[in-house]
Design a protein around this motif. Structure first.
Motif, short mmCIF file in Angstrom:
data_model
loop_
_atom_site.label_atom_id
_atom_site.label_comp_id
_atom_site.label_asym_id
_atom_site.label_seq_id
_atom_site.Cartn_x
_atom_site.Cartn_y
_atom_site.Cartn_z
N GLY A 60 -6.19 -7.68 -3.84
CA GLY A 60 -5.55 -6.44 -3.41
C GLY A 60 -5.78 -5.35 -4.45
O GLY A 60 -6.08 -5.63 -5.60
N LEU A 61 -5.64 -4.10 -4.03
CA LEU A 61 -5.74 -2.96 -4.92
C LEU A 61 -4.36 -2.33 -5.01
O LEU A 61 -3.85 -1.80 -4.03
CB LEU A 61 -6.76 -1.94 -4.40
CG LEU A 61 -6.92 -0.66 -5.21
CD1 LEU A 61 -7.39 -0.96 -6.62
CD2 LEU A 61 -7.90 0.28 -4.52
N VAL A 62 -3.73 -2.42 -6.17
CA VAL A 62 -2.40 -1.85 -6.41
C VAL A 62 -2.58 -0.39 -6.77
O VAL A 62 -3.45 -0.04 -7.57
CB VAL A 62 -1.68 -2.61 -7.54
CG1 VAL A 62 -0.35 -1.96 -7.88
CG2 VAL A 62 -1.49 -4.08 -7.17
N GLN A 63 -1.75 0.46 -6.14
CA GLN A 63 -1.87 1.90 -6.40
C GLN A 63 -0.52 2.60 -6.33
O GLN A 63 0.39 2.12 -5.67
CB GLN A 63 -2.86 2.53 -5.43
CG GLN A 63 -2.70 2.11 -4.01
CD GLN A 63 -3.95 2.29 -3.16
OE1 GLN A 63 -5.03 2.60 -3.64
NE2 GLN A 63 -3.80 2.09 -1.88
N THR A 64 -0.41 3.71 -7.05
CA THR A 64 0.76 4.58 -6.99
C THR A 64 0.27 5.96 -6.58
O THR A 64 -0.94 6.23 -6.56
CB THR A 64 1.49 4.67 -8.35
OG1 THR A 64 0.64 5.33 -9.29
CG2 THR A 64 1.87 3.30 -8.88
N PHE A 65 1.21 6.83 -6.29
CA PHE A 65 0.87 8.21 -5.90
C PHE A 65 1.75 9.17 -6.69
O PHE A 65 2.94 8.92 -6.87
CB PHE A 65 1.12 8.42 -4.40
CG PHE A 65 0.32 7.50 -3.52
CD1 PHE A 65 -0.95 7.85 -3.09
CD2 PHE A 65 0.82 6.27 -3.14
CE1 PHE A 65 -1.70 7.00 -2.30
CE2 PHE A 65 0.09 5.41 -2.34
CZ PHE A 65 -1.18 5.77 -1.92
N SER A 86 1.69 1.21 -3.28
CA SER A 86 0.98 0.54 -2.20
C SER A 86 0.14 -0.60 -2.76
O SER A 86 -0.18 -0.63 -3.95
CB SER A 86 0.06 1.55 -1.51
OG SER A 86 -0.71 0.93 -0.53
N MET A 87 -0.20 -1.53 -1.85
CA MET A 87 -1.22 -2.53 -2.16
C MET A 87 -2.17 -2.59 -0.97
O MET A 87 -1.75 -2.85 0.15
CB MET A 87 -0.63 -3.91 -2.42
CG MET A 87 -1.70 -4.86 -2.94
SD MET A 87 -1.21 -6.58 -3.28
CE MET A 87 0.51 -6.54 -3.59
N ALA A 88 -3.44 -2.32 -1.22
CA ALA A 88 -4.45 -2.29 -0.15
C ALA A 88 -5.23 -3.59 -0.16
O ALA A 88 -5.70 -4.05 -1.20
CB ALA A 88 -5.40 -1.12 -0.37
N LEU A 89 -5.35 -4.19 1.04
CA LEU A 89 -6.11 -5.42 1.22
C LEU A 89 -7.14 -5.21 2.32
O LEU A 89 -6.91 -4.44 3.25
CB LEU A 89 -5.20 -6.58 1.64
CG LEU A 89 -4.03 -6.92 0.75
CD1 LEU A 89 -3.14 -7.94 1.45
CD2 LEU A 89 -4.50 -7.46 -0.57
N GLN A 90 -8.25 -5.89 2.22
CA GLN A 90 -9.24 -5.90 3.29
C GLN A 90 -9.60 -7.36 3.54
O GLN A 90 -9.92 -8.08 2.61
CB GLN A 90 -10.47 -5.10 2.89
CG GLN A 90 -11.50 -5.02 3.99
CD GLN A 90 -12.60 -4.02 3.63
OE1 GLN A 90 -12.33 -2.93 3.18
NE2 GLN A 90 -13.83 -4.43 3.83
N TYR A 91 -9.51 -7.78 4.80
CA TYR A 91 -9.75 -9.19 5.11
C TYR A 91 -10.44 -9.32 6.45
O TYR A 91 -10.47 -8.39 7.25
CB TYR A 91 -8.44 -9.98 5.09
CG TYR A 91 -7.40 -9.50 6.08
CD1 TYR A 91 -7.24 -10.14 7.30
CD2 TYR A 91 -6.59 -8.41 5.80
CE1 TYR A 91 -6.29 -9.70 8.21
CE2 TYR A 91 -5.65 -7.96 6.70
CZ TYR A 91 -5.49 -8.61 7.90
OH TYR A 91 -4.56 -8.18 8.80
N SER A 92 -11.01 -10.50 6.70
CA SER A 92 -11.73 -10.75 7.95
C SER A 92 -10.93 -11.70 8.82
O SER A 92 -10.31 -12.64 8.33
CB SER A 92 -13.09 -11.39 7.67
OG SER A 92 -13.90 -10.50 6.96
N THR A 96 -2.60 -1.84 4.37
CA THR A 96 -2.19 -0.97 3.27
C THR A 96 -0.73 -0.55 3.43
O THR A 96 -0.43 0.58 3.77
CB THR A 96 -3.09 0.29 3.20
OG1 THR A 96 -4.46 -0.13 3.22
CG2 THR A 96 -2.86 1.08 1.92
N PRO A 97 0.21 -1.47 3.21
CA PRO A 97 1.61 -1.08 3.28
C PRO A 97 1.96 -0.16 2.11
O PRO A 97 1.46 -0.33 1.00
CB PRO A 97 2.36 -2.40 3.20
CG PRO A 97 1.42 -3.36 2.59
CD PRO A 97 0.04 -2.88 2.90
N ILE A 98 2.80 0.82 2.39
CA ILE A 98 3.26 1.79 1.39
C ILE A 98 4.78 1.86 1.48
O ILE A 98 5.34 1.91 2.57
CB ILE A 98 2.68 3.19 1.67
CG1 ILE A 98 1.16 3.17 1.64
CG2 ILE A 98 3.23 4.21 0.67
CD1 ILE A 98 0.52 4.47 2.12
N VAL A 99 5.44 1.88 0.33
CA VAL A 99 6.88 2.14 0.29
C VAL A 99 7.15 3.27 -0.68
O VAL A 99 6.40 3.46 -1.64
CB VAL A 99 7.72 0.90 -0.10
CG1 VAL A 99 7.58 -0.20 0.93
CG2 VAL A 99 7.37 0.39 -1.47
#
Length: 178
Positions: free
Chosen positions: A47-52, A86-92, A114-117
């Protein structure tokens, strides 16, 4: 997509954003009151952890870094001011179906999760943001008092679940307004 290729793809996106000047990486606060957010990746892919910087429309993307499958990462955040994470995931997802001539056809679809809270951290609290992905994408977010950290116990936490609206490389608002 294998775990290794997923990790490479996320690392490439993160590096590309930073090099292009589109997204400086997240910096933890150096002073003042703080809380912690523990990101838990329960998926089989990184996953890619991110803030804004801007919690209202999720502007000012600040990548924290990649999080391996089934791993955890904790960051410190300033308290008393609204934050979006947020944490962004990409899956098949494998698909199977019947072909036009009657043969079995197998294919894969690529999905993004990509759920965001957004919430306002309180001093001394520990927050947990857990993301799962597979057939579907789901997430949990909850707060804990210091004595509850590391246990399944939680306390009521006010937050907003947000919806991702733009790809990671786009400028401007990246989530729906509350």
């Amino acid at each position: 997509m294998t775990s290794a290729s997923s990790a490479g793809a996320l690392a490439a996106v993160l590096a590309g954003l930073a090099l292009a000047g589109c997204a400086a990486t997240y910096q933890e606060p150096r002073g003042g009151q703080t809380s912690t957010i523990e990101f838990r990746n329960e998926a089989e892919v990184p996953g890619l952890v991110q803030t804004f910087d801007g919690a209202v429309e999720c502007t000012g993307l600040r990548p924290v870094g990649t999080l391996d499958p089934k791993a955890r990462r904790t960051i410190q955040v300033a308290t008393g001011q609204r934050i979006a994470v947020s944490m962004a995931l990409q899956y098949s997802n494998p698909l199977a179906g019947q072909g036009l001539i009657g043969g079995l056809v197998a294919a894969k679809t690529t999905r993004r999760c990509t759920p965001i809270v957004d919430f306002t951290p309180e001093p001394g609290r520990h927050y947990v943001f857990l993301v799962r992905a597979g057939g579907t994408c789901s997430s949990d977010f909850y707060g804990q008092a210091p004595e509850q950290k590391g246990t399944p116990a939680s306390m009521p936490t006010r937050f907003r679940q947000r919806t991702w609206t733009m790809p990671m490389t786009a400028a401007g608002a990246s989530c729906t307004r509350p």
